[in-house]
Structure formats: C-alpha cells, structure tokens
Design a protein around this motif. Structure first.
Motif, PDB file in Angstrom:
ATOM      1  N   LEU A 231     -26.590 -35.495  55.980  1.00 56.51           N
ATOM      2  CA  LEU A 231     -27.853 -35.996  55.948  1.00 56.51           C
ATOM      3  C   LEU A 231     -28.643 -34.903  54.717  1.00 56.51           C
ATOM      4  CD1 LEU A 231     -27.366 -39.592  57.776  1.00 56.51           C
ATOM      5  CD2 LEU A 231     -27.058 -38.696  55.298  1.00 56.51           C
ATOM      6  N   LYS A 232     -28.671 -33.916  55.887  1.00 57.07           N
ATOM      7  CA  LYS A 232     -29.451 -33.383  56.366  1.00 57.07           C
ATOM      8  C   LYS A 232     -29.274 -32.304  55.135  1.00 57.07           C
ATOM      9  CE  LYS A 232     -30.545 -33.471  61.047  1.00 57.07           C
ATOM     10  NZ  LYS A 232     -30.380 -32.380  62.801  1.00 57.07           N
ATOM     11  N   ARG A 233     -28.968 -32.305  53.665  1.00 61.09           N
ATOM     12  CA  ARG A 233     -28.296 -31.607  53.053  1.00 61.09           C
ATOM     13  C   ARG A 233     -28.165 -30.466  53.682  1.00 61.09           C
ATOM     14  NH1 ARG A 233     -26.379 -34.896  50.697  1.00 61.09           N
ATOM     15  NH2 ARG A 233     -27.219 -33.464  48.109  1.00 61.09           N
ATOM     16  N   LYS A 234     -27.008 -30.029  54.480  1.00 59.59           N
ATOM     17  CA  LYS A 234     -26.654 -28.582  55.263  1.00 59.59           C
ATOM     18  C   LYS A 234     -25.891 -27.919  54.141  1.00 59.59           C
ATOM     19  CE  LYS A 234     -28.523 -27.655  59.540  1.00 59.59           C
ATOM     20  NZ  LYS A 234     -29.008 -27.562  60.703  1.00 59.59           N
ATOM     21  N   LEU A 235     -25.133 -29.301  54.143  1.00 60.18           N
ATOM     22  CA  LEU A 235     -23.810 -28.724  52.740  1.00 60.18           C
ATOM     23  C   LEU A 235     -23.674 -29.589  51.836  1.00 60.18           C
ATOM     24  CD1 LEU A 235     -20.431 -29.896  54.130  1.00 60.18           C
ATOM     25  CD2 LEU A 235     -22.364 -31.001  54.815  1.00 60.18           C
ATOM     26  N   LYS A 236     -23.423 -29.284  50.461  1.00 60.18           N
ATOM     27  CA  LYS A 236     -22.732 -29.771  48.913  1.00 60.18           C
ATOM     28  C   LYS A 236     -22.140 -30.441  49.082  1.00 60.18           C
ATOM     29  CE  LYS A 236     -22.930 -25.612  47.012  1.00 60.18           C
ATOM     30  NZ  LYS A 236     -24.054 -24.150  48.601  1.00 60.18           N
ATOM     31  N   ILE A 237     -21.872 -31.810  49.648  1.00 64.29           N
ATOM     32  CA  ILE A 237     -21.441 -32.987  49.309  1.00 64.29           C
ATOM     33  C   ILE A 237     -22.380 -33.899  48.226  1.00 64.29           C
ATOM     34  CG2 ILE A 237     -20.393 -34.701  50.484  1.00 64.29           C
ATOM     35  CD1 ILE A 237     -19.127 -32.581  52.442  1.00 64.29           C
ATOM     36  N   ASP A 238     -21.524 -34.590  47.619  1.00 71.26           N
ATOM     37  CA  ASP A 238     -22.370 -36.125  47.110  1.00 71.26           C
ATOM     38  C   ASP A 238     -22.558 -36.702  48.667  1.00 71.26           C
ATOM     39  OD1 ASP A 238     -22.618 -34.474  45.038  1.00 71.26           O
ATOM     40  OD2 ASP A 238     -21.173 -35.444  43.959  1.00 71.26           O
ATOM     41  N   ILE A 239     -23.872 -37.759  48.636  1.00 69.72           N
ATOM     42  CA  ILE A 239     -23.864 -38.920  49.202  1.00 69.72           C
ATOM     43  C   ILE A 239     -23.805 -40.613  48.455  1.00 69.72           C
ATOM     44  CG2 ILE A 239     -25.809 -39.477  50.858  1.00 69.72           C
ATOM     45  CD1 ILE A 239     -26.529 -37.440  51.382  1.00 69.72           C
ATOM     46  N   PRO A 240     -23.127 -41.540  49.039  1.00 70.16           N
ATOM     47  CA  PRO A 240     -22.457 -42.256  48.449  1.00 70.16           C
ATOM     48  C   PRO A 240     -24.081 -43.377  48.126  1.00 70.16           C
ATOM     49  CG  PRO A 240     -21.451 -42.743  50.070  1.00 70.16           C
ATOM     50  CD  PRO A 240     -21.907 -41.104  50.567  1.00 70.16           C
ATOM     51  N   GLY A 241     -23.930 -44.308  47.119  1.00 72.09           N
ATOM     52  CA  GLY A 241     -25.091 -45.223  47.110  1.00 72.09           C
ATOM     53  C   GLY A 241     -26.628 -44.478  46.368  1.00 72.09           C
ATOM     54  N   ARG A 242     -27.395 -45.825  46.073  1.00 65.63           N
ATOM     55  CA  ARG A 242     -28.272 -45.531  45.277  1.00 65.63           C
ATOM     56  C   ARG A 242     -29.784 -44.817  46.280  1.00 65.63           C
ATOM     57  NH1 ARG A 242     -32.713 -49.586  44.442  1.00 65.63           N
ATOM     58  NH2 ARG A 242     -31.125 -50.670  45.395  1.00 65.63           N
ATOM     59  N   GLU A 243     -30.363 -44.551  45.882  1.00 69.59           N
ATOM     60  CA  GLU A 243     -31.233 -43.256  46.736  1.00 69.59           C
ATOM     61  C   GLU A 243     -32.335 -44.083  46.276  1.00 69.59           C
ATOM     62  OE1 GLU A 243     -32.804 -38.687  48.597  1.00 69.59           O
ATOM     63  OE2 GLU A 243     -32.044 -39.097  46.165  1.00 69.59           O
ATOM     64  N   ILE A 244     -32.893 -44.998  47.523  1.00 66.48           N
ATOM     65  CA  ILE A 244     -34.071 -46.154  47.184  1.00 66.48           C
ATOM     66  C   ILE A 244     -35.022 -45.515  47.751  1.00 66.48           C
ATOM     67  CG2 ILE A 244     -32.621 -48.081  47.940  1.00 66.48           C
ATOM     68  CD1 ILE A 244     -34.020 -48.654  50.637  1.00 66.48           C
ATOM     69  N   LYS A 245     -35.024 -44.162  48.700  1.00 69.48           N
ATOM     70  CA  LYS A 245     -36.515 -43.983  48.771  1.00 69.48           C
ATOM     71  C   LYS A 245     -35.740 -42.233  49.655  1.00 69.48           C
ATOM     72  CE  LYS A 245     -37.626 -45.127  53.638  1.00 69.48           C
ATOM     73  NZ  LYS A 245     -39.240 -45.271  54.351  1.00 69.48           N
ATOM     74  N   LYS A 246     -37.000 -41.670  49.626  1.00 69.48           N
ATOM     75  CA  LYS A 246     -36.498 -39.961  50.167  1.00 69.48           C
ATOM     76  C   LYS A 246     -35.852 -39.977  51.273  1.00 69.48           C
ATOM     77  CE  LYS A 246     -37.371 -34.991  50.300  1.00 69.48           C
ATOM     78  NZ  LYS A 246     -36.930 -35.046  49.840  1.00 69.48           N
ATOM     79  N   GLY A 247     -34.048 -39.823  50.661  1.00 66.81           N
ATOM     80  CA  GLY A 247     -33.211 -39.262  51.899  1.00 66.81           C
ATOM     81  C   GLY A 247     -32.849 -40.964  52.652  1.00 66.81           C
ATOM     82  N   VAL A 248     -32.535 -42.213  52.416  1.00 67.43           N
ATOM     83  CA  VAL A 248     -32.200 -43.560  52.239  1.00 67.43           C
ATOM     84  C   VAL A 248     -31.301 -43.185  51.247  1.00 67.43           C
ATOM     85  CG1 VAL A 248     -32.279 -45.844  52.917  1.00 67.43           C
ATOM     86  CG2 VAL A 248     -34.956 -43.991  53.434  1.00 67.43           C
ATOM     87  N   TRP A 249     -30.284 -43.386  51.327  1.00 62.31           N
ATOM     88  CA  TRP A 249     -29.587 -44.143  50.478  1.00 62.31           C
ATOM     89  C   TRP A 249     -28.343 -45.773  51.189  1.00 62.31           C
ATOM     90  CZ3 TRP A 249     -29.987 -39.157  52.323  1.00 62.31           C
ATOM     91  CH2 TRP A 249     -29.583 -38.037  51.794  1.00 62.31           C
ATOM     92  N   ILE A 250     -27.965 -46.214  50.238  1.00 59.93           N
ATOM     93  CA  ILE A 250     -27.885 -47.983  49.688  1.00 59.93           C
ATOM     94  C   ILE A 250     -26.925 -48.116  49.474  1.00 59.93           C
ATOM     95  CG2 ILE A 250     -28.621 -50.426  50.451  1.00 59.93           C
ATOM     96  CD1 ILE A 250     -31.584 -49.805  51.221  1.00 59.93           C
ATOM     97  N   GLY A 251     -25.615 -49.121  49.705  1.00 60.55           N
ATOM     98  CA  GLY A 251     -24.756 -48.971  48.771  1.00 60.55           C
ATOM     99  C   GLY A 251     -25.239 -50.300  48.541  1.00 60.55           C
ATOM    100  N   GLU A 252     -24.082 -50.841  47.494  1.00 60.85           N
ATOM    101  CA  GLU A 252     -23.979 -52.010  46.227  1.00 60.85           C
ATOM    102  C   GLU A 252     -24.210 -52.964  47.045  1.00 60.85           C
ATOM    103  OE1 GLU A 252     -21.442 -53.417  43.344  1.00 60.85           O
ATOM    104  OE2 GLU A 252     -21.453 -51.282  42.992  1.00 60.85           O
TER     105      GLU A 252
END
Length: 836
Positions: A231-252
């Motif tokens: 979550l802190k973007r220390k490694l290159k892995i895609d985070i699932p979901g829609r980023e509704i605001k900076k740093g907040v991802w929410i699934g369908e």
C-alpha cells in the motif's frame, strides 16, 4: 521460459492463518500470495510453470487450474512424502532447459530479466539471487567474489559467531538442467546439501545481488509488513480496485456511507459495506463481502473475506481471517490474529499478540490474554462445576497461575491466612509454586501442607480458623491437565458469588500488590495430619474394629493418602497389603482413576489372599470404591445404596442428598427406612449447600464420593475407608453378604460429542419434542419411562453431552443410552441443514 514454484510447505509459523489453507493461498492485498508470484513470472516471460505441492495442495490446484486464466501454463507435482526443496524438483522431467526455481512464500518485485542475463553471461551451473539483510542468522549467508560474483562460501542459518556476510540466499535460483544430476534421492535440500556439495565439487555457482524489494513472509508480523509495504508503494505490484481518491482503492460492488472517514492508503475489496461513522485508518486492508457496522475504528488492520463486525469495535494492527463474526464493542489489539470461522462475543477484548485458532467461540465480555488453540470454546468464566480445569502449559500456564493467585489473594485481603496442598504429581507442584508467588504478592500468608489429601486440607482450614485454602491435583489421572479448587473458611468449595469476584479480579487484572514490607509468608506446619487422626478417632468404634483384625488390600493410586491411610488402618489392628501406594512426583501416572473397569488387580488380589475388603482411593482421597471378599468390584451407586441404608437405620430416619445422576434405588431405600431423598445438581458446592439446608445425615454420588456431615462436610475417602470396616464390625457379616441385600439395578453411561454452540438448541429441542414424558431439569434433562430413566446433561469437561440411563436390566439401560445418542445426532443434523 520454464519456472518451478515450491509450494509444499505447511506454513507453520503463519498459523493460525494457515490452519485451513496452504501458505501460498494466504491473501496479499486480497489476492493469494502465489498469484503475485505467477504475475511476476509472466511479466518476465516465464510462462511454463511447474508447482510442487503437498500440504493442502489440492486447494492450490483447484484455485489455479491449468493457469490459462493467468495467461500461463501450470502443471502440478505432488510430494507424497517430504522431499526437501531440491528433492521436489528432481521429479520434473520437463526441466530440459534453463529454468527458474522460486519459493512461494516470498514477496518480491525482482527484475527476473536482469537476473537471467547475469546467469547466462557467467555460464555457471546455477545462480542464486542474493539480497542484503541486517539480521542474516535466519537465512543462508553467502560470500561471493566481488568482481565475478562467483560463490566462495555458503552457510545455512549461522549463529552470530559464524556470520561472515550480510548477503543472504533469497530463495530464487536460475539453474541448468545438469544440476538435477547432483540432487540426491529422497529428502534433499538446496541450502543444506546441494549448494555446499556443488562448491566442494568445484562447480561454478554464482550469486546475483539485487536491490529490488524482497521479504520472506514467515510469520504474522512479516505478513502485516508485506501488506502495508504494498500500500505504501514500496514495491511494484498492481493494487486491485478503483482508486476513488489518492491512496484509497475500492472493489466493485462495495458501498461506503458518506460520513465514513478513510485515510489512505487503504484497500477495500468487492461487495463490502461500511456503515456510518466509521474510521478506516492508513494501511488497512479489507477483503470481499465484509460487513462493517457503524462507529467502528479500523487502524492498520487486515481483514479477510466474509467478516462481519458489530457496532463500535476497535481493531488495531491485527489480522482477521475468513468468515469471522465480531460482536459489538469488541477491542482487538495490536498483532492479534483471529483464525477462520471464529465467533468473538460482544464487549470482548483480545489482547496484544494473542492468536486464536479457527472455529473458536469467545463468549461475550471475555478478556483473552493468551493464545487459544485447543478446544472450541473460551468462556468469560474460569470456574466450572468442579473448580478450574485446563491443559498444563496451554490453558494453565505459570503466568496464568501467578495471576490466579493474585486474584484470589486480592479477594481475600492482605493478611489473610490460607492452606495449600497438592497431590503427588510434578504438574501440581509446578502450578503451586506459581500460585504461591501471586498469593505472596497480595500479602497472603500460606501454610504449605505439601502433598496432602484434600479431606485433611479441608479439615485444617476449619479447625485452624483460616480464611480459605487451595487444592491442586491432576484430575482423573489426565496426564496433561490440572484441577484447582478453592475453599472458603468452612472448608467448602467457594460459592458462585466468590467465584465471580475472583474472576473479575483475574480478567480485569485488578490485583492488590503489597509493599515489600507486607509480603505474604510461606510456612510448613507439621501437625495437620496428626490433628486429623485425633479428630477422626472420636467418630469411630476403634475397639470393635480392632477385634476383627480385618485383612485389607489397599490401592491408594500412588496418591496423597499413600503414607497416611496405611498408618490409620494399622492403628486399627488391620493387616494391610498395599498396591500403588508410593509417594513421589516422578511416580508414573496411572491410566485411569479407580473405576469399575480398571480394578482387576485389586479384585484378583483381594480374592486370592482371602481379604475381607479391597479399597481403592483416587489420587486426592476424595472418592473410593470397594471390592468385596469374593473379588467383586462394587459400583459407587451400590456403595451409596448400602451406606444410605445404614445411615438411615442408625438415625431411624433422616434426609439423604444425592445428585440426579444416581440410581433410583436410593429412593426405594429411603422409603424403606422412613427417610427422604433430596436430588441435587452436579458439582461439589451444590451437594454441600443442600446438605446444610436440609440438615442431611448423609450424601454421596455414583462416583464414590461420600459425605458424613457429622464428621466433615466434604467427600472423604479416608473416613469412608474406616466406615466400611465399622459397618462390617457392627453387623458381623461379610461385605459380599451385605451387598447381596441391596436390590438389583442396572446403569449405563456414555458420551456424545456435539458442537458446543448447538448445546442450547439441542436441550430445548429435546424438551420440546418429549413433552409427553415426565421430565426433570434439575441438572440437564432427565426423562422418565415405565422401565427406567435417561439423563442427558452437558458435560462439565467436554463439548458434548454425558448420557446416563437406568433400567430393569442391562440391555434396556444400554438401549436407552444408544437411543438418545441417536436422537441427539439427528437433532445436530437438522440444525446443520437448517430445519431447526
């Protein structure tokens, strides 16, 4: 390109998260760990993947299938026995070109393309990916030539004295097919065997240092760190979901109320609902199909799928596995781990670092401060109907005992005086020492009687005018368990109100601590046994017993009466032959306490030596069984009937107390001698309370625990041993002839397991569906028939039910037990399929 993923480990260090699933399926940002590995391999064109599986491996195969949904090809190789990290790949015949080997329990974004280029440029038989680690002692450390990268030295998991490098084996290897020829048969390991062997044989082995992210997810702390790092973007892995605001991802399909406050980075899965007034803080990860009710605070927590959380809970830096139900007002603290399918009752607190294994039920208002691994139920209460029972070093630890001593000492008050004693077992001695520390810290003075029968300990409390006492023993000869009983100033088991006060002190850690000048004192008085002897002899006809010169075979179960009862009997002129009457903490624990089924040696000895009576006591001298002069073992119910008739004959009438589990023959004997039987609940205190309330002349149970109130208000097998001799003396008759006068009756008993959460519904259904029969509910459910009765009662020490039955013959009694076991099984089935 070809790659092997090693996925056969059990993930022991990650338990309880891996109790029900293999480690590669543990979710990292809501996707199984192994999926991230597959995505990394695919990204660098390793699209032909072989997976070695073992523990719960079918779950991995079922999830990943042939790999087509991930854009790769997957084949599985099952290890029927442990083959080691290297042994598992030797069976893969398709490894006919350069291939990659990678562990499934690491999280990394290593550039495998650069790794492959390095390997090819050196032309070695194998290349090890290396990373730097500040604390390398848990890994294989490596020294390489700084110019060429060739491995010079390799040592697996060194001590600090052996550390020669901070470069560690990252568990990722590139290899040529010929390396398979050097892998031995059976269990064979890369780090311990293959790499050291290759160096000895002069094979070119290289190490490639990389600076990308790498973490071995070996325990819950590392698991939390890995999730937070993504979550802190220390490694290159895609985070699932829609980023509704900076740093907040929410699934369908997820729904979050407008007044919920979310501080990113946060990940929320699919179809999850979060109600009003919640606060979700940074680095929290919430899975799919989670329901979070209003006014919750979620801080840095990881919540898996299907979890429900009641109102006003606080979850802080913890892990909640699949399908957990958390009641309202619950507090789950730092680094706690809750396994699959647990139910956490409302207003409970799970303390820092506590791990709860799957399918546990934590009762409401509980405070859990140690791991919960065994059994299925954690109650907010310490006490059962027979005191406190638990597994040594699992449920009852030294820390637990010290707290218990402090809780009891706080309840009594500084300056109180008590006695403490144990049976002969080393486990009891360990628990006693820990309890003593807690008592002393609360300013309690303790008379340590050492190894002492419980009846003598109880005598000392009352006649030395003390404020209480503690008895510690191994219950029913269960080698790994402890029973702790607390007594009041009268020597009675403490009442429910006192239990609640001690529990309140224990769970709230409300302990009084004395100053260094007011600590309690431990002393070892020597007159307890002598005082008891003098008191006992006032209640028996010594001369009448002496005249008969009885021959007695005595089995003390290597317990606390082993050196005491033989002395008493010899003073009474008896000839004594002892069995199992040794003292010492290292004496082997017998398989069972005295019962009808395990007294064959006593029975044979009594018959062969033509003794008048055989006597078997339990380890703490509470209970007793007899063998007659013909070698017949007499049941506790029969002895109870015999003593009832003699007590009523002596007193010409009176009240007798017995629990609901005893034979109905006792009622008939009471009617014959103008007496009255009071039925009571199971448990030490219930019987005593009814004896006092009704001024009873005698009480007992089917297990051989007999109470003679005019002597002492407790079960006393020492007194019961003497009483049987007095009965024989006064009647001038053999025990076998006395027993022949007791009417025949037939009892049966069995146990049936059931999920503890079903017990209430089972009891209700039994009553509802058998309303046409006469039913008593003093303890459990007692159902009466023309030919007998059956008692179904929740077991005090297990999850299911004890079933007792009495009928006009043995077959009918056994059939009653069998019938009601089947009825309970049917009710359980109907509960599980939703019919009731």
């Amino acid at each position: 390109m070809k790659a092997v993923i090693m996925a056969g480990g059990k993930g022991t260090r990650l338990r309880p998260l891996t109790s029900n699933i293999p480690k590669p399926l543990v979710p990292i940002i809501n996707s199984p760990m192994i999926v991230h590995t597959i995505n990394l391999l695919k990204k660098h064109n390793f699209n032909e993947i072989f997976i070695t599986i073992s523990y719960l491996g079918k779950q991995i195969a079922d999830l990943l299938g042939d790999g087509s949904k991930y854009g790769v090809s997957i084949k599985y190789f099952y290890e029927q026995r442990p083959m080691g990290t290297a042994g598992g790949i030797k069976q893969i015949e398709e490894l006919d070109e350069t291939f990659l080997v990678m562990s499934s329990d690491i999280l990394t974004d290593i550039n495998l393309t650069n790794f492959l280029k390095f390997h090819k440029s050196n032309g070695g038989i194998g290349t090890i990916a290396l990373t730097r680690e500040d604390v390398p002692v848990s890994y294989g450390i490596v020294i390489t030539d700084e110019r060429t990268g060739q491995v010079k030295k390799f040592l697996e998991k060194p001590s600090w004295a052996e550390v020669f490098s901070d470069k560690i084996n990252a568990g990722i290897y590139l290899m040529e097919p010929e390396i398979l020829d050097y892998i031995g048969e059976g269990e064979y390991d890369f780090s311990h065997q293959l790499f050291p062997d290759l160096l000895k044989k002069g094979k070119d082995l290289f190490g490639h240092i990389f600076n990308d992210y790498w973490l071995d997810i070996g325990d819950p702390d590392k698991y939390i760190k890995a999730s937070h790092d993504i979550l802190k973007r220390k490694l290159k892995i895609d985070i699932p979901g829609r980023e509704i605001k900076k740093g907040v991802w929410i699934g369908e399909g997820s729904e979050i109320m407008d007044d919920t406050n979310i501080w990113g980075p946060v990940l929320i899965g699919k179809n999850t609902r979060i109600e009003n007034d919640c606060f979700i803080n940074r680095t929290s990860i919430i899975g799919d199909n989670v329901y979070i009710m209003k006014d919750n605070q979620i801080r840095r927590a990881i919540i898996w799928n299907g979890v429900s959380i009641g109102n006003s809970c606080k979850l802080n830096n913890c892990i909640i596995a699949n399908r957990v139900e958390i009641g309202k007002f619950t507090n789950i603290m730092n680094n706690a781990v809750i396994g699959d399918d647990c139910v956490i009752g409302s207003s409970s607190t799970i303390k820092d670092g506590v791990k709860i294994w799957p399918e546990k039920i934590i009762e409401f208002n509980s405070i859990v401060n140690s791991n919960v691994k065994w059994g299925t139920y954690v109650k907010k209460s310490l006490f059962g109907i027979y005191g406190i029972n638990g597994l040594v070093n699992i449920e009852i630890t030294p820390e637990f005992c010290a707290k218990l001593g402090s809780a009891y000492g706080t309840y009594l008050g500084m300056g109180s005086n008590i006695v403490i004693g144990t049976d002969t077992r080393l486990l009891s001695s360990m628990a006693k020492r820990a309890i003593l520390a807690g008592l002393m810290s609360s300013g309690i003075n303790i008379y340590d009687l050492g190894i002492i029968p419980t009846p003598i300990l109880k005598y000392a409390i009352k006649y030395w005018n003390l404020q209480g006492g503690i008895s510690i023993s191994v219950p029913f000869s269960e080698e790994t368990s402890i029973n702790i009983r607390f007594f009041d100033k009268n020597g009675f088991d403490i009442d429910i109100m006192s239990e609640k006060m001690i529990e309140n002190n224990f769970f709230k850690e409300n302990f009084f601590r004395a100053t260094p000048y007011n600590l309690g004192v431990v002393s070892e008085p020597i007159r307890a046994i002598e005082d008891y002897f003098n008191y006992l002899f006032k209640f028996i006809d010594i001369e009448k017993i002496k005249k008969n010169r009885f021959k007695v075979i005595l089995d003390c179960a290597d317990g606390s009466s082993s050196s005491i009862l033989p002395k008493i009997l010899r003073k009474l002129g008896c000839e004594i032959i002892t069995l199992n009457s040794q003292l010492g903490e290292q004496i082997p624990i017998r398989a069972l306490s005295p019962s009808m089924d395990n007294l064959s040696t006593l029975s044979k000895t009594t018959k062969i030596l033509e003794a008048d009576v055989g006597i078997a006591l339990d380890e703490s001298a509470n209970k007793i069984l007899y063998v007659d002069d013909k070698g017949n073992v007499i049941s506790g119910d029969t002895s109870l009937a015999l003593f009832t008739s003699f007590r009523l004959a002596e007193k010409r009438s009176g009240i007798v107390v017995a629990p609901v589990t005893t034979s109905s023959i006792i009622e008939k004997i009471c009617e014959k001698y103008n007496g009255k039987l009071i039925r009571t609940k199971m448990g030490f205190r219930s019987i005593i309370d009814d004896v006092i309330k009704n001024k009873a002349i005698f009480a007992g149970n089917e297990s051989g625990g007999f109470i003679f109130p005019e002597f002492q208000l407790c079960e006393d097998a020492i007194f019961s041993s003497i009483y049987i001799l007095e009965v024989l003396s006064k009647n001038n008759i053999s025990l076998s002839n006395l027993i022949a006068e007791v009417p025949d009756f037939y009892m049966a008993k069995d146990y049936i397991n059931s999920p503890i959460q079903y017990r209430g519904k089972i009891m209700y259904t039994l009553i509802e569906e058998n309303y046409t029969h006469k039913i008593e509910t003093i303890s459990g459910i007692k159902i009466f028939f023309d030919y007998g009765w059956c008692l179904i009662i929740p077991s005090p020490s297990k999850e299911g039910f004890d079933i007792y039955a009495e009928a006009k013959n043995k077959q009918y009694a056994s059939e009653l037990v069998r019938h009601w076991k089947n009825q309970i099984n049917d009710i359980i089935h109907r509960i599980e399929i939703g019919e009731i």
